[in-house]
Design an enzyme around this catalytic site. Structure first.
Site, PDB file in Angstrom:
ATOM      1  N   PHE A   1      83.262   7.597  34.373  1.00  0.00           N
ATOM      2  CA  PHE A   1      82.048   8.344  34.046  1.00  0.00           C
ATOM      3  C   PHE A   1      81.325   7.603  32.937  1.00  0.00           C
ATOM      4  O   PHE A   1      81.893   7.351  31.883  1.00  0.00           O
ATOM      5  CB  PHE A   1      82.359   9.778  33.601  1.00  0.00           C
ATOM      6  CG  PHE A   1      81.101  10.565  33.369  1.00  0.00           C
ATOM      7  CD1 PHE A   1      80.416  11.136  34.421  1.00  0.00           C
ATOM      8  CD2 PHE A   1      80.573  10.703  32.092  1.00  0.00           C
ATOM      9  CE1 PHE A   1      79.221  11.833  34.222  1.00  0.00           C
ATOM     10  CE2 PHE A   1      79.387  11.394  31.876  1.00  0.00           C
ATOM     11  CZ  PHE A   1      78.719  11.968  32.941  1.00  0.00           C
TER      12      PHE A   1
ATOM     13  N   ASP B   1      83.706   1.206  27.615  1.00  0.00           N
ATOM     14  CA  ASP B   1      82.968   2.432  27.330  1.00  0.00           C
ATOM     15  C   ASP B   1      83.862   3.287  26.439  1.00  0.00           C
ATOM     16  O   ASP B   1      84.838   3.876  26.902  1.00  0.00           O
ATOM     17  CB  ASP B   1      82.640   3.152  28.646  1.00  0.00           C
ATOM     18  CG  ASP B   1      81.903   4.475  28.415  1.00  0.00           C
ATOM     19  OD1 ASP B   1      81.911   4.972  27.270  1.00  0.00           O
ATOM     20  OD2 ASP B   1      81.344   5.019  29.385  1.00  0.00           O
TER      21      ASP B   1
ATOM     22  N   LYS C   1      78.773  10.038  21.097  1.00  0.00           N
ATOM     23  CA  LYS C   1      79.518  11.258  20.784  1.00  0.00           C
ATOM     24  C   LYS C   1      79.975  11.334  19.323  1.00  0.00           C
ATOM     25  O   LYS C   1      79.193  11.623  18.438  1.00  0.00           O
ATOM     26  CB  LYS C   1      80.699  11.407  21.746  1.00  0.00           C
ATOM     27  CG  LYS C   1      80.261  11.780  23.173  1.00  0.00           C
ATOM     28  CD  LYS C   1      81.453  12.115  24.034  1.00  0.00           C
ATOM     29  CE  LYS C   1      81.091  12.403  25.482  1.00  0.00           C
ATOM     30  NZ  LYS C   1      80.769  13.783  25.755  1.00  0.00           N
TER      31      LYS C   1
HETATM   32  C1  LIG Z   1      82.998   7.834  28.725  1.00  0.00           C
HETATM   33  C2  LIG Z   1      81.596   8.355  28.709  1.00  0.00           C
HETATM   34  N1  LIG Z   1      80.570   7.496  28.864  1.00  0.00           N
HETATM   35  C3  LIG Z   1      79.301   7.904  28.831  1.00  0.00           C
HETATM   36  C4  LIG Z   1      78.977   9.228  28.658  1.00  0.00           C
HETATM   37  C5  LIG Z   1      77.537   9.657  28.639  1.00  0.00           C
HETATM   38  O1  LIG Z   1      77.176  10.056  27.380  1.00  0.00           O
HETATM   39  P1  LIG Z   1      75.849  10.959  27.157  1.00  0.00           P
HETATM   40  O2  LIG Z   1      76.122  12.269  27.814  1.00  0.00           O
HETATM   41  O3  LIG Z   1      75.711  11.037  25.665  1.00  0.00           O
HETATM   42  O4  LIG Z   1      74.732  10.228  27.787  1.00  0.00           O
HETATM   43  C6  LIG Z   1      80.004  10.163  28.495  1.00  0.00           C
HETATM   44  C7  LIG Z   1      79.688  11.598  28.340  1.00  0.00           C
HETATM   45  O5  LIG Z   1      80.480  12.466  28.597  1.00  0.00           O
HETATM   46  C8  LIG Z   1      81.343   9.712  28.524  1.00  0.00           C
HETATM   47  O6  LIG Z   1      82.358  10.561  28.362  1.00  0.00           O
END
Ligand SMILES: Cc1ncc(COP(=O)(O)O)c(C=O)c1O
Length: 397
Positions: free
Chosen positions: A130, A215, A244
């Site tokens: 994700f 990520d 986050k």
């Molecule tokens: C691993 C990971 N990457 C990217 C994102 C996307 O972040 P945002 O919702 O701040 O765009 C999330 C959000 O849950 C995530 O958990």
């Protein structure tokens, strides 16, 4: 009559909170909840942390926004601090995780472009990933449910089964630019890539001239007990997306890169209006003040152990409800035997907030500042929730 003016994109729980303190949230009706969700790993220092409140209010009285047309001193400071504590030489600030990923993907593509290989723009990702909800990041995540109905999938993302190194090597071709992975999948169900696999990815990238991108939007800033989760494997990426927890609740993300990986990113090649603004930078610096304090990360490891061990005992007692407990530090997954929504509801009945994830998992990601007593209180509530589900199962059998 419509129910609300808001897009119906979220399956919201019927709860509205008015205020919070540390790991506790209070609804507008005055009911107190123990918060093991922390805004999905965002409120890294809990609600209304005094140091963050002071940093934000002090900055709010001075200057909110000037745009990146000008030098922003506290942006420079936060950039330097992130560089000093990571593999990176360069930082680009964003407002969200998806934007940090967009910057990461663009950085990787530009790297090959300025190397005279513009055909190398494909990124390989793992199933269950994700990376956000923009058009490029849903393509990177590759999940059909997020791609459906949004037109052609953005080109240039190839996906292989989770942790399948053979499939990954087969997927590498003349168009491949980079590999993008979460060291520990959050939304995908708290699935950790083994340290050996992370090291193998580094070797594969080096051998094939690819960039390695992590990520760490969910796993970063102390969540697993290291500043960044990849440190457990003693391996470094070329590019990393963060968000986050770094903002502690204020919208803030960052893309970090080595000088070499970022060499294609020149004036005009990327931009943002809000990213790196003085308010976000004040909070980001304040979060780092706390997370980098001596002993803070060790304490996260200890708290994670306490939580995981206590949960293992609950799993032993109710094997018909809980299959396993997994995760690292304060990013813990309960793999359920019953539908995870059932156990989540039972926990909500105990006034305990958790977050569902893929693979029938419930995620526990409390504030990193949670006390041992609050962990024990959460565990008591989880025990009672599991007992209630167990009793209901027996009654229905
Ligand atoms: C691993 C990971 N990457 C990217 C994102 C996307 O972040 P945002 O919702 O701040 O765009 C999330 C959000 O849950 C995530 O958990």
């Amino acid at each position: 009559m419509r129910e609300s003016a808001l897009y119906e994109t979220f399956a919201r729980q019927p709860l509205a909170f008015e205020k919070g303190e540390g790991c506790w949230l209070e609804t507008i009706d005055g009911e107190r909840y123990l918060d093991f969700a922390a805004g999905i790993a965002v409120n890294s220092l809990g609600h209304a942390h005094p140091h963050l409140v002071a940093a934000l209010t002090e900055q709010a009285g001075k200057l909110w926004h000037v745009s990146n047309l000008y030098d922003i001193p506290n942006q420079r400071t936060l950039g330097e601090r992130l560089v000093a504590h990571t593999f990176a030489d360069k930082v680009f600030f964003t407002n969200s995780g998806a934007e940090a990923l967009e910057c990461a993907i663009k950085t990787a593509r530009r790297y090959h472009y300025v190397n005279g290989q513009p055909e190398r723009y494909h990124v390989i990702t793992f199933e269950g990933a994700f990376h956000g909800r923009t058009l490029a990041t849903i393509a990177a995540g590759g999940q059909a449910k997020y791609l459906e109905g949004f037109g052609p999938k953005v080109e240039g993302f190839d996906q292989v089964p989770f942790d399948d190194m053979e499939a990954l090597q087969k997927a590498i071709g003349p168009q491949t630019a980079a590999i993008l992975v979460e060291p520990l999948q959050g939304e995908g169900g708290v699935r950790r890539l083994p340290n050996a696999s992370l090291r193998r990815l580094r070797e594969i990238c080096d051998k094939n001239g690819l960039l390695l991108m992590f990520d760490e939007v969910q796993t970063g800033v102390g969540r697993t007990g290291k500043l960044f989760a990849h440190e457990w494997a003693e391996v470094t990426p070329d590019i990393m997306a963060v968000a986050k927890g770094i903002g502690g609740g204020f919208p803030l993300g960052a893309c970090l890169a080595t000088d070499e990986a970022a060499k294609g990113m020149k004036p005009g090649s990327h931009g943002t209006t809000f990213g790196g603004n003085p308010l976000a930078m004040a909070v980001g610096n304040a979060v780092l003040d706390v997370v980098l304090e001596e002993g803070f990360l060790d304490a996260v490891v200890q708290k994670g152990l306490l939580l995981k061990q206590s949960l293992a005992a609950i799993a032993d007692e109710f094997p018909d409800v809980i299959e396993t407990v997994r995760g690292e530090g304060l990013l813990i997954g309960i793999k359920c035997k019953v539908p995870n929504a059932l156990l989540q509801q039972a926990m909500a009945d105990q006034k305990l907030l958790v977050v569902p994830a893929g693979d029938n998992v419930l995620r526990l990601l409390p504030a990193l500042t949670i006390t041992d007593e609050e962990i024990r209180e959460g565990v008591r509530r989880m025990h009672d929730a599991a007992a209630a589900v167990h009793a209901a199962q027996k009654a229905n059998a």
